[in-house]
Design an enzyme around this catalytic site. Sequence first.
Site, PDB file in Angstrom:
ATOM      1  N   LYS A  75       0.996  -1.127   0.138  1.00  0.00           N
ATOM      2  CA  LYS A  75      -0.070   0.179  -0.445  1.00  0.00           C
ATOM      3  C   LYS A  75       0.896   0.931  -0.227  1.00  0.00           C
ATOM      4  O   LYS A  75       0.601   2.269  -1.059  1.00  0.00           O
ATOM      5  CB  LYS A  75      -0.980  -0.572   1.636  1.00  0.00           C
ATOM      6  CG  LYS A  75      -1.538   1.300   1.297  1.00  0.00           C
ATOM      7  CD  LYS A  75      -2.531   1.892   2.634  1.00  0.00           C
ATOM      8  CE  LYS A  75      -1.241   1.394   4.634  1.00  0.00           C
ATOM      9  NZ  LYS A  75      -1.461   2.969   4.130  1.00  0.00           N
ATOM     10  N   ASN A  76       1.350   1.319   0.219  1.00  0.00           N
ATOM     11  CA  ASN A  76       2.483   2.617   0.944  1.00  0.00           C
ATOM     12  C   ASN A  76       3.592   2.804  -0.069  1.00  0.00           C
ATOM     13  O   ASN A  76       4.150   3.928  -0.751  1.00  0.00           O
ATOM     14  CB  ASN A  76       3.572   2.241   2.087  1.00  0.00           C
ATOM     15  CG  ASN A  76       2.789   2.894   3.413  1.00  0.00           C
ATOM     16  OD1 ASN A  76       1.123   2.877   3.682  1.00  0.00           O
ATOM     17  ND2 ASN A  76       3.575   2.005   4.428  1.00  0.00           N
TER      18      ASN A  76
ATOM     19  N   CYS B 228      -4.467   7.777  10.619  1.00  0.00           N
ATOM     20  CA  CYS B 228      -4.371   7.434  11.965  1.00  0.00           C
ATOM     21  C   CYS B 228      -4.516   8.370  12.654  1.00  0.00           C
ATOM     22  O   CYS B 228      -3.402   8.705  12.320  1.00  0.00           O
ATOM     23  CB  CYS B 228      -3.089   6.466  11.335  1.00  0.00           C
ATOM     24  SG  CYS B 228      -3.374   5.089  10.793  1.00  0.00           S
TER      25      CYS B 228
ATOM     26  N   ARG C 124       2.018  14.331  13.487  1.00  0.00           N
ATOM     27  CA  ARG C 124       2.030  14.011  12.611  1.00  0.00           C
ATOM     28  C   ARG C 124       2.335  15.756  11.443  1.00  0.00           C
ATOM     29  O   ARG C 124       1.352  15.438  10.450  1.00  0.00           O
ATOM     30  CB  ARG C 124       1.116  12.742  11.274  1.00  0.00           C
ATOM     31  CG  ARG C 124       1.170  11.682  12.645  1.00  0.00           C
ATOM     32  CD  ARG C 124       0.660  10.451  11.689  1.00  0.00           C
ATOM     33  NE  ARG C 124       1.541  10.172  10.755  1.00  0.00           N
ATOM     34  CZ  ARG C 124       0.934   9.018  10.191  1.00  0.00           C
ATOM     35  NH1 ARG C 124      -0.009   8.517  10.148  1.00  0.00           N
ATOM     36  NH2 ARG C 124       1.821   7.848   9.490  1.00  0.00           N
TER      37      ARG C 124
ATOM     38  N   ASP D  47       5.177   0.488  11.879  1.00  0.00           N
ATOM     39  CA  ASP D  47       4.959  -0.317  12.127  1.00  0.00           C
ATOM     40  C   ASP D  47       4.313  -1.473  11.645  1.00  0.00           C
ATOM     41  O   ASP D  47       3.686  -1.993  11.976  1.00  0.00           O
ATOM     42  CB  ASP D  47       4.328   0.037   9.702  1.00  0.00           C
ATOM     43  CG  ASP D  47       3.933   1.265   9.516  1.00  0.00           C
ATOM     44  OD1 ASP D  47       3.725   2.044   9.967  1.00  0.00           O
ATOM     45  OD2 ASP D  47       3.717   1.673   8.439  1.00  0.00           O
TER      46      ASP D  47
ATOM     47  N   ARG E 172      -7.936  -0.739   5.589  1.00  0.00           N
ATOM     48  CA  ARG E 172      -7.203   0.197   5.213  1.00  0.00           C
ATOM     49  C   ARG E 172      -5.716   0.173   4.962  1.00  0.00           C
ATOM     50  O   ARG E 172      -5.605   0.387   3.134  1.00  0.00           O
ATOM     51  CB  ARG E 172      -7.059   1.539   6.192  1.00  0.00           C
ATOM     52  CG  ARG E 172      -7.638   2.844   6.561  1.00  0.00           C
ATOM     53  CD  ARG E 172      -7.614   3.583   6.907  1.00  0.00           C
ATOM     54  NE  ARG E 172      -6.530   4.036   6.398  1.00  0.00           N
ATOM     55  CZ  ARG E 172      -5.463   4.669   7.338  1.00  0.00           C
ATOM     56  NH1 ARG E 172      -5.261   4.915   8.534  1.00  0.00           N
ATOM     57  NH2 ARG E 172      -3.983   5.244   6.756  1.00  0.00           N
TER      58      ARG E 172
HETATM   59  C1  UD1 Z   1       5.339   6.739   6.856  1.00  0.00           C
HETATM   60  C2  UD1 Z   1       4.320   5.296   6.731  1.00  0.00           C
HETATM   61  C3  UD1 Z   1       4.014   4.817   7.347  1.00  0.00           C
HETATM   62  C4  UD1 Z   1       5.071   4.664   8.418  1.00  0.00           C
HETATM   63  C5  UD1 Z   1       5.971   6.022   8.434  1.00  0.00           C
HETATM   64  C6  UD1 Z   1       6.962   5.996   9.391  1.00  0.00           C
HETATM   65  C7  UD1 Z   1       3.313   5.990   4.349  1.00  0.00           C
HETATM   66  C8  UD1 Z   1       1.602   6.270   3.455  1.00  0.00           C
HETATM   67  N1  UD1 Z   1       2.700   5.485   5.683  1.00  0.00           N
HETATM   68  O1  UD1 Z   1       4.366   7.584   7.074  1.00  0.00           O
HETATM   69  O2  UD1 Z   1       2.923   3.573   7.387  1.00  0.00           O
HETATM   70  O3  UD1 Z   1       4.426   4.576   9.715  1.00  0.00           O
HETATM   71  O4  UD1 Z   1       6.189   6.393   7.314  1.00  0.00           O
HETATM   72  O5  UD1 Z   1       7.563   5.283   8.731  1.00  0.00           O
HETATM   73  O6  UD1 Z   1       4.560   5.486   4.061  1.00  0.00           O
HETATM   74  N2  UD1 Z   1       7.426  14.552  10.305  1.00  0.00           N
HETATM   75  C9  UD1 Z   1       7.448  16.275  10.560  1.00  0.00           C
HETATM   76  N3  UD1 Z   1       7.234  16.954   9.440  1.00  0.00           N
HETATM   77  C10 UD1 Z   1       7.023  16.424   8.258  1.00  0.00           C
HETATM   78  C11 UD1 Z   1       6.837  14.979   8.321  1.00  0.00           C
HETATM   79  C12 UD1 Z   1       7.175  14.196   8.810  1.00  0.00           C
HETATM   80  O7  UD1 Z   1       7.984  16.333  11.873  1.00  0.00           O
HETATM   81  O8  UD1 Z   1       6.998  17.517   7.540  1.00  0.00           O
HETATM   82  C13 UD1 Z   1       7.722  13.755  11.449  1.00  0.00           C
HETATM   83  C14 UD1 Z   1       6.413  12.654  11.936  1.00  0.00           C
HETATM   84  O9  UD1 Z   1       5.248  13.561  12.985  1.00  0.00           O
HETATM   85  C15 UD1 Z   1       7.261  11.998  12.606  1.00  0.00           C
HETATM   86  C16 UD1 Z   1       8.177  10.941  11.645  1.00  0.00           C
HETATM   87  O10 UD1 Z   1       8.951  12.814  11.293  1.00  0.00           O
HETATM   88  O11 UD1 Z   1       7.379  11.737  13.755  1.00  0.00           O
HETATM   89  C17 UD1 Z   1       8.186  10.256  10.558  1.00  0.00           C
HETATM   90  O12 UD1 Z   1       7.040  10.301   9.705  1.00  0.00           O
HETATM   91  P1  UD1 Z   1       7.122  10.519   8.065  1.00  0.00           P
HETATM   92  O13 UD1 Z   1       8.296   9.184   8.032  1.00  0.00           O
HETATM   93  O14 UD1 Z   1       6.927  11.319   7.203  1.00  0.00           O
HETATM   94  O15 UD1 Z   1       5.460   9.221   7.952  1.00  0.00           O
HETATM   95  P2  UD1 Z   1       4.704   9.583   6.614  1.00  0.00           P
HETATM   96  O16 UD1 Z   1       5.312   9.456   5.334  1.00  0.00           O
HETATM   97  O17 UD1 Z   1       3.089   9.843   7.448  1.00  0.00           O
END
Ligand code: UD1
Length: 426
Positions: A22-23, A120, A125, A308, A400
Site C-alpha cells: 500500500k505504501n 491514523c 504528524r 509499522d 485501510r
Molecule cells: C510513512 C508511512 C507510515 C509509517 C511512517 C514511518 C506511508 C503512506 N506511510 O508515514 O506507514 O509509519 O512512514 O515509517 O508511507 N514529520 C515531521 N514533519 C514532516 C513529516 C514528518 O515532523 O513534514 C515527523 C513525523 O511526525 C514523524 C516522523 O517525522 O515523527 C516520521 O514521519 P514520516 O516518515 O513522514 O511518516 P509518513 O511518511 O507520514
Amino acid sequence: MDKFVVRGGNPLLGTIKVSGAKNSALPCMAAAILTEDEVILENIPQVRDIETERKLLASMGAEVELGYGRAQHRTHIRCAVLSDPVAKYEIVKTMRASSLVLGPLIARTGVARVAMPGGCAIGGRPIDLHIKGLEAMGATITQEHGYLEARTDRLKGAHIVFDKITVTGTEDLLMAATLAEGETLFENCAREPEVTDLAALLIAMGANIEGAGTSTIRVQGVAKLHGARHRINPDRIEAGTFLIAGAITGGDLNVDCCEPAHLSALIYKLEQCGVRIDVGTDHIRVRSGGDLKAADISTEEYPGFPTDMQAQYMALATQAEGTTIVTENIFENRFMHVQELNRMGANITVQGRTATVQGKTPLQSAAVMCSDLRASASLVLAALVADGETILDRVYHMDRGYERLEEKLRGVGAQIRRMGDVFGKK
Ligand code: UD1
C-alpha cells in the site's frame, strides 16, 4: 461497522500470500499526476486507502481504472487534464498520504490546493518538511481554512537537507524535483523500500534520479515525463504481520510472494525470540514451537525495526518468556493498542516512549476496539492465541491497509470471520 470474530488456539499452517505494498502504491499513483500519458501499475493491493486515492485522483479530473481479480490488481491512470487540482477535505480526511499529491500537482500544474491530512491518530504528524522543501524550490505556500495553497511558475532545483527523516516527505519532494528546472540535491532522505520503488517508476517515466535508497538523492529536472508500466513491491508490513502470526500461534507458515531483504530487522528479532526462520528468494518459512523468549526492540527508520511493526511485535512479546522493552522513536502516541492488549490479559506498562511487556501472560477473549491500522493487526494477532472468542470492533481501520485479511488467515487455519453490524450502522 464491520467486526471480526476470532476464536483463538489454532496454529497457522500452510502458505499465505503477500499483496502489493500500500505504501508504495500510494506514491506511485500520485506520480501519475506528473504526466499526461497513461501510467499502468500492477500488484496494487485491494485496500481502502487505494480506493480513497482513486477517488482523489478522479476528483481532480484524472481517468482512473482500478481492476482486481482477473485484471490482476492493476490500475490504469491517465491525468491528461487536471481540471481541478484540489485535494478536497472530504476525500483526504481519512488518509494522511493525500499530502503526496502536493508535490506532483504543483510540479505539473504550477498550482495546488490540498486539505491538511487526517489518517491514523498516531501523534501530531505535521507536514512542515514537505512545505519547507517546496518553498526552497520556489513555491509560495499559504494556509487557509484547513487547506494549503501552493503556487509557482516553475519549481527550481535546490539543496534540501531534511531536518528529520520523513518517508512521504522524501517521496513528495522527489516527485516535485523530477520536473523542476535544474538539479535538486536531497540529504538525510528516507531509505525505505517504498522510496526506491517510487524512484524506479519515476525513472521508467523518464526522470533522472540517482541515489534512491540511500540518504542522498540527486535529481536532474526534465521538462516532461512520459507514461510507464510498473509493478509494485510486495508489502513488507503485511509480510511481517504474517511472520508474527506464524510465530505467535506456534505454527509452520510459508509467507509467499514477499521480499525477504526488506524484512531483515524483523527476522533478526524473531530469531532472537527463538523462532525458526528459513529465507528463500521470495518466501520466508516461519516455525515456532510456542516457546518464545523476550527480545527488546527500538523502532528506527529503515533499515531499522519499522514502527509499522511495533504493535504486532508487542502482541508477540506478551507470549514471550521474560521482559520485553519496546521503544517507539518515530511517533509519539503510538501505544494505543496497549490498553486493549491489557484488557485481554497482557501485562504492559507505558512510560513516555517506552513500553514494558512482562511475559508470558495467557490472553483471554474480550470485546476490543481497533484504534489505527497497525494496532488493529496487533489485536488480531493477540486474538489468534486468546482463550475463547474475541470480537474486534471498527475493523475499517484494518481494511485501510490489509487486503482480505480474514480470508487469508482463514486459508491457513485461523478461525476468523467478518460480521456486519447488527444494527446496520456504517
Ligand atoms: C510513512 C508511512 C507510515 C509509517 C511512517 C514511518 C506511508 C503512506 N506511510 O508515514 O506507514 O509509519 O512512514 O515509517 O508511507 N514529520 C515531521 N514533519 C514532516 C513529516 C514528518 O515532523 O513534514 C515527523 C513525523 O511526525 C514523524 C516522523 O517525522 O515523527 C516520521 O514521519 P514520516 O516518515 O513522514 O511518516 P509518513 O511518511 O507520514
